[in-house]
Design an enzyme around this catalytic site. Structure first.
Site, PDB file in Angstrom:
ATOM      1  N   ASP A  85      41.341 -26.992  19.061  1.00 13.32           N
ATOM      2  CA  ASP A  85      41.968 -27.209  17.757  1.00 13.32           C
ATOM      3  C   ASP A  85      41.688 -26.039  16.818  1.00 13.32           C
ATOM      4  O   ASP A  85      40.616 -25.432  16.889  1.00 13.32           O
ATOM      5  CB  ASP A  85      41.409 -28.523  17.170  1.00 13.32           C
ATOM      6  CG  ASP A  85      42.268 -29.069  16.045  1.00 13.32           C
ATOM      7  OD1 ASP A  85      43.354 -28.515  15.792  1.00 13.32           O
ATOM      8  OD2 ASP A  85      41.841 -30.050  15.409  1.00 13.32           O
ATOM      9  N   ASN A  93      52.480 -34.103  20.059  1.00 16.48           N
ATOM     10  CA  ASN A  93      52.870 -32.756  19.600  1.00 16.48           C
ATOM     11  C   ASN A  93      54.382 -32.566  19.477  1.00 16.48           C
ATOM     12  O   ASN A  93      54.851 -31.614  18.859  1.00 16.48           O
ATOM     13  CB  ASN A  93      52.286 -31.656  20.509  1.00 16.48           C
ATOM     14  CG  ASN A  93      50.811 -31.400  20.280  1.00 16.48           C
ATOM     15  OD1 ASN A  93      50.089 -30.972  21.177  1.00 16.48           O
ATOM     16  ND2 ASN A  93      50.334 -31.666  19.072  1.00 16.48           N
TER      17      ASN A  93
HETATM   18  C1  FPP Z   1      45.691 -26.706  18.230  1.00 19.95           C
HETATM   19  O1  FPP Z   1      45.909 -25.869  17.168  1.00 19.95           O
HETATM   20  C2  FPP Z   1      46.208 -26.301  19.515  1.00 19.95           C
HETATM   21  C3  FPP Z   1      47.326 -26.817  20.149  1.00 19.95           C
HETATM   22  C4  FPP Z   1      48.383 -27.626  19.548  1.00 19.95           C
HETATM   23  C5  FPP Z   1      47.491 -26.612  21.569  1.00 19.95           C
HETATM   24  C6  FPP Z   1      47.957 -25.258  21.983  1.00 19.95           C
HETATM   25  C7  FPP Z   1      46.910 -24.585  22.750  1.00 19.95           C
HETATM   26  C8  FPP Z   1      46.990 -23.326  23.147  1.00 19.95           C
HETATM   27  C9  FPP Z   1      48.176 -22.487  22.822  1.00 19.95           C
HETATM   28  C10 FPP Z   1      45.884 -22.712  23.906  1.00 19.95           C
HETATM   29  C11 FPP Z   1      45.856 -23.032  25.387  1.00 19.95           C
HETATM   30  C12 FPP Z   1      47.057 -22.826  26.146  1.00 19.95           C
HETATM   31  C13 FPP Z   1      47.149 -22.875  27.498  1.00 19.95           C
HETATM   32  C14 FPP Z   1      48.463 -22.596  28.109  1.00 19.95           C
HETATM   33  C15 FPP Z   1      46.028 -23.200  28.413  1.00 19.95           C
HETATM   34  P1  FPP Z   1      46.663 -26.457  15.906  1.00 19.95           P
HETATM   35  O2  FPP Z   1      48.027 -25.890  15.910  1.00 19.95           O
HETATM   36  O3  FPP Z   1      46.611 -27.941  15.905  1.00 19.95           O
HETATM   37  O4  FPP Z   1      45.773 -25.859  14.756  1.00 19.95           O
HETATM   38  P2  FPP Z   1      45.638 -26.394  13.268  1.00 19.95           P
HETATM   39  O5  FPP Z   1      45.057 -27.779  13.340  1.00 19.95           O
HETATM   40  O6  FPP Z   1      44.719 -25.401  12.633  1.00 19.95           O
HETATM   41  O7  FPP Z   1      47.020 -26.355  12.654  1.00 19.95           O
END
Ligand code: FPP
Length: 249
Positions: free
Chosen positions: A29, A77
């Site tokens: 996260d 998501n």
């Molecule tokens: C959270 O950050 C992360 C995600 C929604 C998942 C995406 C993960 C990756 C791109 C890394 C791993 C990928 C692979 C292919 C193994 P957020 O967007 O929720 O952050 P925020 O809470 O600060 O907005």
């Protein structure tokens, strides 16, 4: 990588000794906040997040972890803007295309949990090919959660058992915790020993609710793009200091 990072990594590893977790699961996260702090678009945070995931997968292999599960896309998501979903799918495509050779050679077995069949056909094909290609590997299992939600997984399990009862193949008395476990995507994997969530949030967000029943929980303030080898080693050192009782004394 600096030798200082490497030294601390080795020290944490040695300090850990026998109490290395078999299964580590991570809620990655903070990509968005990492980008925002730098006035960059959110996709830049996700891009750096993939790089962090790559480092952590390598470190997990070096440490000899049996299973590493990463929460890459939750069933919730889909509520994000279409452009961000499309960026995430693009990064997933690139990750598989760019990294599958290295993973295969490093003895990593790739698995996916969640309903990834709902993704675009070319992504599904890439994932299926990558899974098939690493099927015979047994050094480290890398589980990527894609379109995953724990409540859906449990409901699906209940449905499978109900169908068996309806067909007369299973008695309701035989619906035990073990029987339900066997319906889950993780049926043949050890339970989660250590669950890490980055970015200071302290929630499970519908991730492996059953499988973390006795897991140690670790919430760290580091944003996911800043999480790497050293942070993983520190997490394992923290795990090594905990006393696990599994309901006993
Ligand atoms: C959270 O950050 C992360 C995600 C929604 C998942 C995406 C993960 C990756 C791109 C890394 C791993 C990928 C692979 C292919 C193994 P957020 O967007 O929720 O952050 P925020 O809470 O600060 O907005």
């Amino acid at each position: 990588m600096s030798s200082e990072v490497e030294r601390r990594f080795s020290t944490a590893l040695e300090a850990n000794g026998a109490s290395l977790p078999r299964h580590v699961a991570i809620i990655m996260d903070g990509n968005g906040r990492w980008a925002k702090k730098r006035r960059l678009p959110r996709v830049a945070g996700h891009r750096k997040g993939v790089e962090a995931a790559r480092q952590v997968v390598r470190a997990a292999g070096d440490l000899g972890l049996e299973v590493l599960t990463l929460y890459a896309f939750s069933s919730e998501n889909w509520r994000r803007p279409a452009e961000e979903i499309s960026d995430l799918m693009g990064l997933l495509r690139r990750f598989i295309i760019d990294d599958i050779d290295e993973l295969a050679e490093a003895g990593v077995q790739l698995r996916v949990i969640g309903d990834y069949q709902a993704f675009q056909a070319d992504v599904v094909r890439l994932i299926d090919d990558a899974i098939a290609r690493t099927e015979g590997n047994s050094k480290t299992t890398l589980v990527i959660a894609l379109n995953y939600g724990s409540q859906n997984e449990l409901a699906r399990g209940a449905r499978l058992l109900a169908e068996q009862v309806q067909r007369g193949e299973l008695s309701p008395d035989a619906i035990t915790a073990e029987a339900l476990s066997q319906t889950l995507y993780t049926a043949d994997l050890p339970p989660v020993d250590l669950l890490i969530r980055t970015s200071g949030e302290r929630r499970l967000s519908n991730f492996l609710l059953w499988q973390t029943a006795y897991a140690e929980l670790l919430f760290v303030d580091t944003l996911w793009p800043d999480f790497g080898r050293e942070e993983l080693a520190a997490a394992l050192a923290d795990f090594g200091r905990r006393e696990r009782r599994f309901g006993g004394l």
